[in-house]
Each structure stands twice: as C-alpha cells, then as structure tokens.
Scaffold this motif. Structure first.
Motif, mmCIF file in Angstrom:
data_model
loop_
_atom_site.group_PDB
_atom_site.id
_atom_site.type_symbol
_atom_site.label_atom_id
_atom_site.label_comp_id
_atom_site.label_asym_id
_atom_site.label_seq_id
_atom_site.Cartn_x
_atom_site.Cartn_y
_atom_site.Cartn_z
ATOM 1 N N ARG A 713 20.019 -14.647 96.472
ATOM 2 C CA ARG A 713 20.381 -16.057 96.364
ATOM 3 C C ARG A 713 19.510 -16.957 97.246
ATOM 4 O O ARG A 713 19.910 -18.054 97.589
ATOM 5 C CB ARG A 713 21.871 -16.274 96.685
ATOM 6 C CG ARG A 713 22.803 -15.539 95.754
ATOM 7 C CD ARG A 713 24.262 -15.763 96.137
ATOM 8 N NE ARG A 713 25.146 -15.035 95.235
ATOM 9 C CZ ARG A 713 25.755 -15.559 94.184
ATOM 10 N NH1 ARG A 713 25.541 -16.812 93.877
ATOM 11 N NH2 ARG A 713 26.554 -14.845 93.435
ATOM 12 N N ARG A 714 18.327 -16.483 97.613
ATOM 13 C CA ARG A 714 17.450 -17.257 98.489
ATOM 14 C C ARG A 714 16.354 -17.998 97.721
ATOM 15 O O ARG A 714 15.426 -18.513 98.327
ATOM 16 C CB ARG A 714 16.818 -16.333 99.537
ATOM 17 C CG ARG A 714 17.826 -15.726 100.502
ATOM 18 C CD ARG A 714 18.600 -16.801 101.254
ATOM 19 N NE ARG A 714 19.594 -16.264 102.153
ATOM 20 C CZ ARG A 714 19.379 -15.985 103.432
ATOM 21 N NH1 ARG A 714 18.188 -16.196 103.945
ATOM 22 N NH2 ARG A 714 20.336 -15.511 104.181
ATOM 23 N N GLY A 715 16.444 -18.029 96.387
ATOM 24 C CA GLY A 715 15.439 -18.740 95.615
ATOM 25 C C GLY A 715 15.617 -18.510 94.132
ATOM 26 O O GLY A 715 16.581 -17.876 93.682
ATOM 27 N N LEU A 716 14.664 -19.049 93.347
ATOM 28 C CA LEU A 716 14.645 -18.896 91.896
ATOM 29 C C LEU A 716 13.397 -18.130 91.488
ATOM 30 O O LEU A 716 12.366 -18.186 92.146
ATOM 31 C CB LEU A 716 14.642 -20.264 91.208
ATOM 32 C CG LEU A 716 15.816 -21.209 91.483
ATOM 33 C CD1 LEU A 716 15.591 -22.524 90.751
ATOM 34 C CD2 LEU A 716 17.126 -20.578 91.081
ATOM 35 N N LEU A 717 13.521 -17.415 90.375
ATOM 36 C CA LEU A 717 12.375 -16.752 89.761
ATOM 37 C C LEU A 717 12.102 -17.428 88.428
ATOM 38 O O LEU A 717 12.999 -17.557 87.594
ATOM 39 C CB LEU A 717 12.650 -15.269 89.543
ATOM 40 C CG LEU A 717 12.743 -14.402 90.803
ATOM 41 C CD1 LEU A 717 13.066 -12.962 90.420
ATOM 42 C CD2 LEU A 717 11.448 -14.456 91.589
ATOM 43 N N VAL A 718 10.876 -17.852 88.215
ATOM 44 C CA VAL A 718 10.469 -18.497 86.977
ATOM 45 C C VAL A 718 9.617 -17.502 86.197
ATOM 46 O O VAL A 718 8.587 -17.034 86.701
ATOM 47 C CB VAL A 718 9.671 -19.783 87.254
ATOM 48 C CG1 VAL A 718 9.325 -20.484 85.936
ATOM 49 C CG2 VAL A 718 10.474 -20.712 88.149
#
Length: 862
Positions: A713-718
C-alpha cells in the motif's frame, strides 16, 4: 357499486363512501339506520364470494361473533345481500399500525411493546376460546386513542372453512407473506395459536426495526426466507431495544411452532419481564438451545439454507475431518466476533459489534468476557471504534487488545479480565504472546517501517527485536516452546520463521488472517479460504526443525464470513470460533434516494461495478460451483461470463469506460493475478502477481493496461499493456494507500491516503506523483475508496460521526464536501460505486449474524 349495495341493504344500512380495499374485501363507511350509528361494512370480493357458500360462511363467522374483549373489535352483523357476502363492525376513528408505520417508519420502544402486549392479551383470550386469527398484520391492528384493537378476528378462518379447501380457485391467499408463520408459508392445514404468535412477533419486529423480519422483491422470495432464514437480531437493527424484548421476539420467531412460546400470554409476559433472556424459562429452568432443523424446512430451503446448516447438522464423509467434534453455541445475539480463550479454557473473550439500523458503519464495539458455564457476560470495554483481536495473558487475568478506542490511532492496550482502565502499550498491526513468558509481547516495528518484529515488556518497554522476511504480515503466532513463529502473509501463504529470523518452510494458501499452534506445538491450525464465505479448518504438522507436513481437514466448510476468527486453549485443546449465517445482496440507488434490491440472498456476491450509463452490473458471485464473473442487465437478466471457477482474491471488479473489458483479482496457485475479460471475445488475459504477495486493489483499466495498488500500500503500479513492464508511483513514507480511481481522461488518478493523523483525498497525474490535496477528513470519518465521474465529481461513501452512511462528493478541482445521496439500508458504504456517466450507483448489503461456538477436537487434546 354503492347504489347497488344501498339497494341490497334497503332500510338496514346506508353506504356513505368507500374507506379502502384489501386483499379479500372492500370497506365502506355506512350508517346503521336502526341504531343510528356509523359502522364499517366489509364486502367480500366477488371472485371470493363466487366460491363460498353463503350459508356456510354465515355459520362459520358466528364463532367469531361471540368474542368479547377490550382489545378485539366486535362483529355486529354478517350475512348475504343480493349475492354479496359481508360483515359489519364498529366504525372507529383512528389509524392502523400500517398507517403509522407509513408515516413514522418506527414506533417508540415502550409504545411498541405496550401495543404488542395488548394484542397478545387479545390473542390469548381468543385462543382459549378456540379461535385463531390467521392474518395478524399491521393493517388489521387499529389504534384507537392509543389502544390496540384487533380487527377481522377469525374472518380468515371463516373464509377458509367456508371455501372448503377451494381458495386456489379465487386466486387469493390467506395471510400476508411478510407476517406468515413458516407453517402457513408451507400450507399446513392444521394451525395452532403459535402461528398467531409468530405473526404478532413479526409486526412487533417491524414496529421496532422499521422493516419486517424478512423482505424480498416478490412474495415467493419472502416466503422462502421465512422458511429457510433466521431473522436479524433486533438489537443489531436498533440498539435501544432491551435485550429481554429482543430475546422474546427471537423465540416467538422460531421456525418450529414447538420452539415458540406456548401461549400468547407467555409472549406478552416475556416482553414485560426484564429478566427474560438471561437463560431462564418461566418455569425457572435453564432454557435449552436447539441445534436442529425441521426436515421439511431443509428440503424446502434447498440451497438457500446454505453452508451454516450443513456445518451444523450434516455429517460429512471426509475421512480427514474430525467426526468426533462436539460443538456448543455460547452466544445467541448474532453479533459476536473475534473470540479468544484462556490457556485453561475457562475464560472467554469476544467482541460485540453493534451497528445502527443494520449498517456496518459507523459501529460501536464492546469487549465482553464470559466464564464457561456461566450465563452472565461482563462488558469490560465499551464503545470502542474498532477491535481487531485480543489475547489472554497466560494466567488468564489480563487481556491484551488490538483496538481503536478513540478518534486518534490504532494501538495495543492491556486491561484486567474483569474490567478496568485500558493502558496503552504501543502501535502495532498484529501481535501474539510469548508462551514462555507471562510478560513479553510480539509486535511489528512501527518506527522504522522495516520488516521486523520487536519484543516488548507488558509496560511497553522494548526488550528485544528480530528480523523477518520481506512479506506483509497479517497475523502471527508464537510456538509453545517460543522457538518458531508462524506468519500469515497477506492472506495467501504461511511462513515458518525460527527465532533468529531464518525461514524454515512456507506453504501457499489461500488462508484467512489467523493462525494458531496446536497445544503440543506439533502443528498449525488455520482456515483455508474456499469459494464464497465458507472455509475449511486445516491442520499442518510441523517438525521440530520448523518443516511443514501434509495438509489435513479438521472441520470442513465452516461459514467464517471471510474472517476465519478462532482461538485455542493450550491446556484443554478447546477450539473457540465465530460462525453463523450471512446474506449478501446488491442494491442500486440514485441521487434522489430511490433504491431497489437486485439480488436476494441465495449466494455470495462481491461488490459490483456498474456500467457508465447505469444499465448493467458486473460482479463476482460464489456458489456451489465456485467463484465466477456475472453480468446483470437491469432489471433482472443475469448472464454468467466466466466458467473457470478460480477463487476470487478480492471483492470488487472494475469495468473499462468503453465497456469492453472487466478486471478482477483471482488466486492461482497461491498468488494473485489480475484477470481481464474481453467482453467481445470472452478471452481472459492475466497480469502476473507483482511483488509475490498479492495486490490489494485493481481499478479501472487504462487503455489496454491496468492500474493497481502495491501490496504494501505504499504506491501504485501502472501497467501500460497487460503482461508488460510496470512502473511505480511511490507514495511518501508517511502515506499509505487506501483506494484510488482513474479520472475521465485516463491521465489522472484520485487517491484516498492515510497518514498517522487521518485520511486524505488527493489527485495526481499518472505520469508522475504530484499530489493535490482535495480534503482532509476528520479522525472519526470512515471513508470509502472514491469514484471519478465524467461530470467532474469525485464520489465516495462515508460514515461521519454517528450519522448514517451516505454518498458524498467533491469537485475534482476542489471545493466543499457535498452529501450527494443516501445509501440503501444495510448497504456497506465500503462496497459501493457510482456510474461514471449517470447518477446511479450500486452497493453491497451484507447481513452477517455471527455467534461464538466451542468445538472439542480429538486432534487438539494434549
């Protein structure tokens, strides 16, 4: 019609006007010419009168004419005139219970109980004179100067008897579905007074809760629920209902007539007795609880009876399962969860979760202790915002609680078993007690953010620390000898770690987020996630070196509500767990507050995506076959889109804005994969697990790619193309992702973030992380992941303070929060979404009714 009736009644009655119509008759206000008074004349419908013999009808109705009671509306006259069958009653100025419910929704508790007791008194009188009403409902209960008057007493019996079993020829039925007893619903011929008791309890339930015990879109759905499902606990729908009233209603709504009160008087007395429901009957003996189901109800219920009935009463042929299990139910309120048991098995602790009007949020949680064999639970911690788990100290005198006690932050607290002021120890996300010491605790290192655990003294002082493998841990259990740890990582795998941090073995799940060692330290027990909301309780042997053995099933298909909550007493081997019944239903709603139920509780449903124009729903559904993806074209055309039955690893699905692809998370060989179904070709493409421990949320596809949250939950993956490389948008160290949605142009994203203070809503472009804060929520706001509509609104479900959950919104460019719509009753605001191009939403209503059980298993005895 009035002219014809006046001609038929000649000089006896003069019809003034029509008052209303019901299922069997039309009611008219008339003047009684002989006695110079107003009366109400009910004229039976012509189609009903056509199959009734007039003479027989008059003979049968004479039985009810003899009833004389202050709470029974008397019968003045009856007969036939010009082919009409009729009966005459006093005309009373007042309103029915239905009229008042339509106007006010609910009654005051004291008023509702008083009215029910007056009706029960009337029923008791009639039953002792051999007359059963058969049609108790709000429309037949009149309020005159606040006093209850029962109308149409015995009319249903007279009509039924006069028809001679030919009611089906009329196209009508006796009894109103919402208030029918199960024996009425199954068309039993011989009814007792206990059928009226059930109907009266249903009316009282609605007066208190604002809805009948069972609801559905059709009469058939209501009848099926009456036959197969238990009513929700009254105290869950309205917390001000006294426990003894809820207990009396619960008994009056039992499926089997023999399990209800023997007389209406007993029911009325129980409603007035504050001591009722404490485990004693009117005769002063302990009240037995029955764990049996009438075979007729089981057959009629079919699949709707569900997993709970099979776990409770159906022997299973699985040789790996422990067939010697002895089970006992300890709570009966339908809202008891997160059980813990002391080392010696004598003390229990559990959480009571109470939510206003049946909704999940905002709720209040209480920690309750109970000595086994006692019927006097003790509330030791009241009105917490959340309780996640608790453990007894080895001597059973203290309880360590992982909870949110106020509007600040989550923490670990300790308090005495019998109650006292909770003392905060520190931050954590999971913990366990070191069984080799009565003071040491294990908790995550919340200061460095590294993968590690530290050992604390009971006063919170750091004693030691240890490394852990880089996995997101959702549960931990220390072995009895203190030499190994069992870690559940993000619901999917079990990892065994030696005291020095060395990984000795692991096994893929999926597993629920709880694990315990057997008393002898020779194995692990935990729930393996199956399709829907039922799971197997598994056993894995563990060698002295920390190696895992073969899997065995101890208890098959236990309804766990996706939680898998249990504990084990190490001295006795007693297993305590939370289980019960649940229904999952999808509702649609619009911004004007109109809502409609779309599914009716026969299986498990996940949260749904809704097409941009609001005309179709896409959702995961679990049944006996497995988890699959479905489409519901409104109002009622359902289509199965997949057939691989691979277990779903998440609740929600995402629909692309061009309505060409649907994405959802599946669990394949213990790992999470984002499955994307092309709706044209019906082919599924898989994007592999990113990071090895599962994604927490997959949202709107971007072009041909995907956007989803990092496992920690420390970022997004695109992912620009499915299966291709991923680029990360990492959050600052102080922020944790809680939900997100892609903007209308596919170039921006709205994020719900959490820091140590509370929740923040922000937008960012997708080519880089550049946060623009839209709103910072109050600490006591429960906020749902957002949606970003084509109209520029960012919408989300939110429960604010003690207000009912609702749909809120803010403009993408900023501005004040606006309350956009009410959510349907019992809808979980964390399972809702709004169509991007239409003011229509869909939400998931979850009705869970858990209680605490103990199970004695041979495998766990030392």
């Amino acid at each position: 019609m009035i002219e014809r009736l006046n001609a038929a009644f000649a000089d006896r009655y003069r019809i003034e006007r029509e008052l209303g119509q019901g299922g069997m008759a039309t009611v008219y206000l008339a003047a009684d010419l002989k006695h110079d008074r107003n009366v109400a004349i009910k004229v039976l419908k012509p189609e009903l009168a056509a199959v009734l013999g007039a003479d027989r009808f008059v003979v049968e109705i004479k039985t009810t004419a003899s009833l004389s009671h202050p709470h029974i509306l008397p019968l003045f006259d009856s007969g036939t005139a010009d082919g009409f069958l009729y009966y005459v009653m006093p005309y009373i100025e007042g309103e029915t219970i239905r009229d008042k419910l339509d106007r006010e929704s609910q009654f005051g508790v004291e008023e509702a109980v008083r009215i029910a007791r007056e009706v029960a008194d009337a029923l008791d009188y009639a039953h002792r004179h051999g007359v059963i009403h058969r049609d108790i409902k709000p429309e037949n209960l009149l309020l005159h100067d606040g006093r209850a008057m029962v109308m149409d007493f015995g009319i249903a019996l007279a009509v039924s008897a006069a028809a001679g079993g030919r009611m089906t020829e009329t196209g009508l039925s006796l009894g109103t579905p919402h208030y029918m007893s199960p024996e009425q619903a199954t068309a039993e011929k011989d009814l007792s007074g206990r059928s009226d008791i059930y109907s009266l309890a249903s009316v009282l339930f609605e007066m208190l809760a604002g809805q009948p015990p069972h609801v559905g879109g059709t009469a058939q759905q209501v009848i099926m629920k009456i036959i197969t499902e238990e009513a929700q606990p009254l105290t869950r729908l309205r917390k001000s209902v006294p426990e003894h009233v809820a207990a009396a209603v619960r008994r009056a709504l039992e499926k089997l007539p023999a399990d209800r009160f023997r007389t209406a008087k007993e029911f009325g007395d129980a409603l007035a007795n504050p001591a009722y429901g404490t485990g004693m009957t009117f005769e002063g003996r302990a009240a037995p609880r029955r764990a049996r189901i009438d075979w007729r109800l089981a057959v009629l219920g079919g699949i709707a009876l569900g997993a709970f009935g099979s776990w409770l009463v159906i022997p299973r042929g699985d040789t790996a399962a422990d067939s010697s299990a002895a089970r006992a139910q300890l709570t009966f309120n339908g809202f008891s969860t997160t059980p813990a048991i002391s080392t010696d098995g004598k003390q229990l602790a559990y959480t009571e979760q109470r939510c206003p009007r049946g909704r999940r949020y905002p709720c209040r949680f209480s920690l309750v202790t109970l000595e086994r064999g006692s019927n006097r639970p003790i509330t030791v911690l009241d009105s917490a915002r959340a309780i996640f788990g608790h453990r007894f100290s080895p001597d059973g005198q203290l309880i360590f609680v992982n909870a949110i006690l106020d509007a600040t932050r989550r923490g670990l607290y300790v308090l005495p078993r019998l109650g006292g002021i909770p003392r905060r120890i520190g931050d954590l996300s999971s913990f366990d007690l070191d069984p080799t010491s009565d003071t040491l605790l294990l908790g995550p290192d919340g200061t460095t953010g590294k993968f590690g655990y530290f050992v604390l003294a009971a006063n919170g002082a750091a004693v030691d620390s240890m490394p852990l493998p880089p996995v997101l841990v959702s549960a931990v259990a220390w072995s009895p000898d203190g030499q190994h740890l069992a870690l559940v990582s993000d619901y999917h795998s079990i990892t065994i770690v030696a005291r020095d941090g060395t990984v000795t073995d692991s096994v893929l799940g999926p597993f629920r987020s709880n694990v315990r060692w057997t008393p002898d330290g020779g194995g692990l027990i935990l729930f393996r996630a199956l399709e829907g909301s039922e799971d197997d309780l598994d056993f894995y042997s563990v060698s002295g070196g920390g190696r895992l053995g073969k899997r065995e099933v101890m208890l098959p298909k236990v309804p766990t509500f996706f939680e898998g909550e249990f504990d084990v007493a190490w001295t006795t081997g007693t297993l305590v767990l939370s289980t019960g019944q649940a229904t999952y239903d999808l509702w649609t709603f619009d911004l004007a507050g109109n809502a409609q139920q779309r599914t009716f509780g026969t299986t498990w449903y996940g949260g749904a995506a809704i097409s941009p124009d609001g005309t179709a729903l896409y959702y995961l559904r679990g049944d006996m076959i497995g988890d699959n993806l479905y489409r519901l074209v409104l109002p009622d055309r359902e289509e199965q889109l997949t057939a691989d039955s691979v277990p779903a690893a998440g609740w929600t699905v995402t629909l692309s804005r061009d309505v060409q692809r649907v994405s959802f998370v599946q669990l394949i060989n213990g790992s999470s994969w984002v499955a994307t179904l092309d709706l044209g070709s019906r082919r599924i493409s898989y994007d592999p697990d990113r990071g090895g421990v599962g994604v927490y949320q997959a949202r709107a596809p971007i072009g041909r790619g995907l956007l989803y949250g990092m496992p920690d939950r420390r970022g997004l993956l695109v992912v620009d193309s499915i299966g291709g490389p991923a680029r990360a948008l990492a959050f600052p160290d102080s922020l944790t992702g809680m939900g997100f949605a892609v903007g209308p142009e596919g170039t921006g994203v709205v994020l719900l973030l959490s820091d140590r203070v509370g929740m923040v809503l922000a937008t960012s472009p997708l080519d880089r992380l550049d946060l623009h804060e839209l709103h910072r929520f109050a600490p006591d706001d429960f906020v749902d992941p957002p949606d970003w509509g084509d109209d520029g609104w960012i919408s989300f479900g939110m429960a604010r303070g003690d207000e009912p959950p609702a749909l809120w919104g803010v403009r993408a460019g900023g501005g004040p929060l606006i309350r956009r719509a009410s959510l349907p009753p019992r809808c979980n605001h964390r399972m809702q979404t709004l169509a991007t191009a239409a003011p229509v939403g869909v939400c998931l209503a979850v009705d869970r009714r858990p209680d605490i059980w103990t199970v004695e298993l041979a495998r766990l005895r030392r």
